[in-house]
Write a protein that holds these residues in place. Structure first.
Motif, PDB file in Angstrom:
ATOM      1  N   SER A 269      -6.130  -9.250  -7.205  1.00  0.00           N
ATOM      2  CA  SER A 269      -5.810  -8.470  -5.381  1.00  0.00           C
ATOM      3  C   SER A 269      -3.865  -9.519  -6.173  1.00  0.00           C
ATOM      4  CB  SER A 269      -5.907 -10.436  -5.067  1.00  0.00           C
ATOM      5  OG  SER A 269      -5.853 -11.134  -5.239  1.00  0.00           O
TER       6      SER A 269
ATOM      7  N   GLY B  37      -1.740  -7.520  -3.698  1.00  0.00           N
ATOM      8  CA  GLY B  37      -2.214  -7.817  -2.845  1.00  0.00           C
ATOM      9  C   GLY B  37      -2.550  -6.328  -1.910  1.00  0.00           C
TER      10      GLY B  37
ATOM     11  N   HIS C  34      -6.613 -16.241  -5.426  1.00  0.00           N
ATOM     12  CA  HIS C  34      -5.259 -15.795  -4.198  1.00  0.00           C
ATOM     13  C   HIS C  34      -6.045 -13.944  -4.092  1.00  0.00           C
ATOM     14  CE1 HIS C  34      -3.485 -18.456  -6.662  1.00  0.00           C
ATOM     15  NE2 HIS C  34      -4.076 -17.657  -8.111  1.00  0.00           N
TER      16      HIS C  34
ATOM     17  N   LYS D  27      -3.962 -12.756  -0.821  1.00  0.00           N
ATOM     18  CA  LYS D  27      -2.795 -12.155  -0.641  1.00  0.00           C
ATOM     19  C   LYS D  27      -3.100 -10.602  -0.278  1.00  0.00           C
ATOM     20  CE  LYS D  27      -0.925 -13.782  -5.219  1.00  0.00           C
ATOM     21  NZ  LYS D  27      -0.556 -13.402  -6.496  1.00  0.00           N
TER      22      LYS D  27
END
Length: 244
Positions: free
Chosen positions: A159, A162, A181, A184
């Motif tokens: 990620s 994102g 994460h 994101k």
């Protein structure tokens, strides 16, 4: 050229003699035999699509010559062998080899592609770990390696950009924690991690993903609590958490 034309028999070597050929599309035919080694001598090729045929044998060596190749799709065939490191070392945008009989590991070089947004390898016989840097340098949006024998941890950088919207890893032997994460990825819609060996708690911020509509976590060894942030996942329509 050549898609959905009921073509039969082997792919001719002579195609590689077309110096200006950029797009080779032979999808949805009845082609047999192996992918010609001459394919690695294309001089201008940008896209190769061989989806849904009856091709056999291993992927040829020598892909490093195809510096302009971006999408490569040889899915839904009967290919064997391993994925050549030279193929993964190209600046690919999309690599699709799902529903074959490919074995071995995914070369580390795939993680260096600056353009890779799609990687689909599901329904093969691959194993070992995914490259630890996968997603760190790429705008990865869709990853599906389900129904293989991959093990080890889920790469922590999936990620990093994102942009991930599909994460499908079901029916493998992934272990360790779910990466923290994923929050994101605001467009992440499907997270399918069932039937692995994942453990530890659920990342608290994962529940706040507004685009997530499917979350499959059943068949692991996850522990802990369901966060109150689950109410923020207002598009969630399927939640599977049994057998944890």
């Amino acid at each position: 050229m050549g898609a959905d034309c009921n073509l039969r028999g082997p792919i001719p070597d002579s195609l590689a003699r077309l110096p200006k050929l950029q797009n080779l599309d032979l999808t949805n035919n009845r082609l047999t035999g192996s992918i010609p080694p001459s394919f690695t001598r294309f001089t201008s090729i940008v896209q190769i699509e061989l989806y849904n045929n009856s091709l056999t044998g291993a992927l040829p060596q020598g892909f490093s010559n195809l510096t302009t190749l971006r999408p490569f799709d040889a899915s839904v065939n009967d290919l064997i062998g391993t994925i050549p490191d030279e193929l993964c070392g190209l600046d690919l945008e999309s690599l699709n080899l799902f529903e074959n009989r490919i074995q071995g590991s995914l070369p580390e070089s795939i993680a260096s592609s600056p353009n890779l947004y799609e990687l689909k390898l599901f329904n093969n016989q691959m194993n070992r770990t995914l490259p630890a840097r996968l997603g760190l340098n790429s705008p990865l949006m869709r990853l599906d390696v389900s129904y293989n024998g991959f093990s080890g941890g889920i790469p922590p950088n999936l990620s990093a950009k994102g942009l991930l919207d599909d994460l499908i890893l079901i029916h493998n032997s992934f272990s360790g924690n779910i990466p923290e994460h994923l929050e994101k990825c605001r467009s992440l819609g499907r997270v399918r991690l069932r039937n692995n060996r994942l453990s530890g708690p659920l990342p608290d911020d994962m529940w706040g993903l507004p685009g997530m509509y499917l979350l499959e976590l059943d068949g692991n060894s996850l522990t802990g609590q369901i966060s109150r942030k689950v109410s923020s996942a207002f598009n969630l329509s399927l939640l599977l958490m049994s057998r944890n």
